[in-house]
Design an enzyme around this catalytic site. Structure first.
Site, short mmCIF file in Angstrom:
data_model
loop_
_atom_site.label_atom_id
_atom_site.label_comp_id
_atom_site.label_asym_id
_atom_site.label_seq_id
_atom_site.Cartn_x
_atom_site.Cartn_y
_atom_site.Cartn_z
N LYS A 212 31.46 37.79 43.55
CA LYS A 212 32.44 37.72 42.46
C LYS A 212 33.85 37.71 43.02
O LYS A 212 34.67 36.88 42.67
CB LYS A 212 32.22 38.90 41.52
N GLU A 218 30.63 42.88 53.59
CA GLU A 218 29.28 42.54 54.07
C GLU A 218 28.99 41.06 53.83
O GLU A 218 28.51 40.34 54.72
CB GLU A 218 28.22 43.36 53.33
N GLY A 272 29.63 42.76 37.98
CA GLY A 272 28.72 42.37 39.07
C GLY A 272 27.27 42.71 38.77
O GLY A 272 26.37 41.86 38.90
N ARG A 273 27.01 43.94 38.34
CA ARG A 273 25.62 44.36 38.14
C ARG A 273 25.01 43.76 36.86
O ARG A 273 23.84 43.93 36.59
CB ARG A 273 25.52 45.88 38.13
N GLU A 359 25.41 52.71 38.92
CA GLU A 359 26.80 52.28 39.10
C GLU A 359 27.53 52.31 37.74
O GLU A 359 28.73 52.48 37.68
CB GLU A 359 26.87 50.86 39.71
N HIS A 390 0.53 56.91 45.54
CA HIS A 390 0.18 57.36 46.89
C HIS A 390 1.44 57.71 47.68
O HIS A 390 1.40 57.76 48.91
CB HIS A 390 -0.62 56.28 47.59
N LYS A 515 34.47 52.33 51.22
CA LYS A 515 34.89 51.02 51.77
C LYS A 515 36.20 51.19 52.53
O LYS A 515 36.39 50.61 53.60
CB LYS A 515 35.14 50.01 50.63
O1 LIG Z 1 30.07 40.12 44.08
P1 LIG Z 1 30.93 40.92 44.97
O2 LIG Z 1 32.37 40.85 44.60
O3 LIG Z 1 30.72 40.55 46.42
O4 LIG Z 1 30.55 42.44 44.80
C1 LIG Z 1 29.28 42.92 45.15
C2 LIG Z 1 29.04 44.30 44.63
O5 LIG Z 1 30.02 45.19 45.12
C3 LIG Z 1 30.37 46.14 44.11
O6 LIG Z 1 31.64 45.84 43.66
C4 LIG Z 1 30.40 47.53 44.65
O7 LIG Z 1 29.27 47.88 45.32
C5 LIG Z 1 29.34 45.92 43.02
O8 LIG Z 1 29.76 46.32 41.79
C6 LIG Z 1 29.12 44.46 43.13
O9 LIG Z 1 27.96 44.08 42.48
#
Ligand SMILES: O=P(O)(O)OC[C@H]1O[C@](O)(CO)[C@@H](O)[C@@H]1O
Length: 555
Positions: A212, A218, A272-273, A359, A390, A515
């Site tokens: 987003k 990452e 995002g979620r 979240e 299990h 972060k």
């Molecule tokens: O889509 P992006 O901006 O890479 O964010 C990934 C994820 O990082 C967060 O902002 C924090 O973990 C989530 O809410 C989101 O889903």
């Protein structure tokens, strides 16, 4: 929203009193009341839920409904669907429901109808994914792109993976995905890179960078890593054929070097979620399964949206599940809940709902910033049955009380029946689905153990306390449509709980601090690889960093 604080306090007091006496209630006795059991069920199309195994009388249920009314739940739901900026700390609307609205709908944000734009992006995705799937869009060497690596993390990964897995063995999806592979790359761990590209050929691989913000550390490092993989094998010009993106941040995507024509957008009103119904999920899933299947998934989610929006609360599945969640978490004080699908295709449901719920509702302050006086969102975890049996079921039967949500499917996607076996493989699975809630509810007394001849010294070990709450959901079959319904059901459960608690379920400030601290560590590692000593950290972190630097190589 003008919730009456007096009413909320009075109803909460009544619920607290009921909770204080809940130890005197017996689920096994409550279950003998047929009228109560019938009342504590709800059916919507192919979904059926039975929450009669909750430690909950009809009086308490009535009070939970009063609490919903007193906290203006209906008005909150309407505000969400109306595009009001209910995510107040980010000044954003919360409109994942618009992502699956039909073309004929109109939903306004800041006076602009967002539905035409949603459908424009869907049309663009369909055109692009059709080209890739048909072989009209070819890679740099002229080979068709049969493999896809979707790079993304959190909401840009978990929802798409849940749907991908839910449909992987659904016969029409299997047919549609023939000859194609979809992998996910989420973790910044280089091991995840190696796993994602293991056995793939850059010449036949399409990389979808899903973020987003297009700033997530990452995802961006993984994107650069996969870009290097493509460039090393095929040259820099190959990027435009082998890398596409899904993002709200077009300038950053362009800076990265992805052709703007190959970027599928979404909007700041999609959290995002809650974004699996946007291009975040639709692009990778359409590449794998084609847009007909993905359209069914969106239609299922929309159907549940409509149910949530319009069904009376006493038959409204997300509302009922939310009320049960509030009762268990806030009033009975259960800190956890388990999501236990008896269906291997739902193996990624719990990981996805972990993010959706924790979240969203892992908060300690109300919308106005004041501290919450009651515990809100619980710890969510889960695993498919029977694997979980299990693993951690020992604890949920004889250790701590964990309210459980069991999910079972009536018709298997891939039925197997062997000659000579007493039941089909699916019936074997479902025998456990029906047995576990009763084991939790009824338990096993010391007297029953003795009657079975259990030696006296083992009786305490073999006794099950019972009286442990659960709900059971049955889905007629797991299809793209019901997967969409299921997704929206859990999304809306979280919203209901958040609305009642008066928190903002749509921001996530709690992920920021770690972060920021990681940036300082990254800088230290960069300098220490060139000989600088570790400084500026507390003694524990310093010692750990020194140990790490002394023991590892820099690559
Ligand atoms: O889509 P992006 O901006 O890479 O964010 C990934 C994820 O990082 C967060 O902002 C924090 O973990 C989530 O809410 C989101 O889903």
């Amino acid at each position: 929203m003008a919730a009456s604080q007096t009413d909320v306090s009075a109803i909460s007091d009544a619920l607290r009193q009921a909770a204080a006496q809940a130890d005197n209630l017996s689920i096994s006795q409550l279950l003998m009341d047929t009228a109560r059991v019938q009342k504590m069920t709800a059916t919507h199309q192919k979904l059926h839920i039975d929450y009669s195994r909750q430690l909950l009388t009809l009086d308490t249920l009535h009070n939970l409904h009063r609490l919903a009314d007193a906290t203006d739940l209906r008005a909150h739901i309407n505000a969400m669907f109306a595009g009001e900026k209910i995510n107040s700390t980010e000044n954003r609307a919360v409109l994942h429901v618009a992502l699956r609205a039909p073309k004929s709908a109109s939903i306004y944000v800041d006076g602009v109808d967002v539905v035409p734009n949603v459908h424009k992006v869907l049309t663009d995705i369909n055109a692009f994914t059709d080209k890739v799937r048909s072989g009209e869009w070819l890679g740099a060497t002229g080979a068709p792109l049969t493999d896809v690596v979707a790079i993304g993390i959190g909401g840009s990964y978990l929802g798409p993976e849940f749907v991908f897995e839910a449909l992987r063995m659904h016969p029409p999806a299997v047919k549609a995905a023939k000859g194609r592979r979809l992998r996910f790359l989420a973790n910044v761990d280089p091991v995840d890179v190696a796993r994602a590209r293991d056995g793939l050929d850059p010449a036949t691989t399409l990389i979808v960078v899903i973020s987003k913000t297009f700033t997530t550390a990452e995802t961006m490092l993984n994107a650069r890593t996969m870009r290097a993989w493509i460039v090393d094998a095929l040259g820099p010009d190959a990027v435009s054929k082998h890398m596409i993106a899904v993002s709200t941040n077009l300038p950053a995507v362009q800076d990265f070097g992805i052709d703007p024509a190959n970027v599928f957008g979404f909007w700041d009103w999609v959290g995002g979620r809650y974004s699996v119904s946007s291009a975040v999920g639709v692009v990778p899933l359409s590449l794998q399964y084609g847009h007909d299947i993905v359209s069914e998934f969106l239609a299922g989610a929309h159907d549940m949206d409509q149910h949530f929006r319009s069904a009376p609360f006493d038959s409204n599945m997300p509302v009922l599940m939310g009320l049960v969640g509030v009762w268990n978490s806030t009033f009975l004080g259960h800190a956890t809940r388990a999501l236990l699908p008896y269906q291997q295709a739902l193996l990624k449901l719990a990981p996805h709902i972990q993010q959706v719920d924790m979240e969203s509702n892992g908060k300690s302050v109300r919308l106005d910033g004041s501290a919450l006086s009651v515990p809100a969102g619980p710890i969510n975890f889960g695993e498919p049955g029977t694997n979980g049996q299990h693993s951690f079921y020992q604890l949920i039967h004889q250790g701590r009380v964990v309210p459980c949500d069991f999910v079972g499917v009536i018709k298997s996607q891939v039925p197997i029946s062997l000659d000579g076996e007493p039941v089909s493989n699916h019936d074997e699975l479902m025998s456990n689905f029906f047995a576990q809630p009763d084991a939790l509810a009824f338990g096993k007394s010391a007297e029953q153990c003795r009657a079975e001849g259990v030696p006296e010294e083992l009786v305490p070990h073999k006794t099950f306390p019972g009286n442990r709450p659960s709900s059971s959901m049955l889905i007629e079959e797991l299809t793209p449509f019901t997967a969409g319904q299921l997704l929206a059901l859990f999304e809306h459960r979280t919203a209901v709980e958040g609305f009642i608690w008066g928190i903002n379920s749509f921001d996530q400030w709690g992920v920021e601090l770690g972060k920021v601290l990681a940036k300082g560590v990254r800088k230290q590692l960069q300098m220490s690889r060139k000989g600088a000593s570790v400084s500026g950290f507390n003694p524990s972190t310093s010692a750990l960093l020194k140990k790490y630097l002394a023991g590892s190589v820099s690559s």
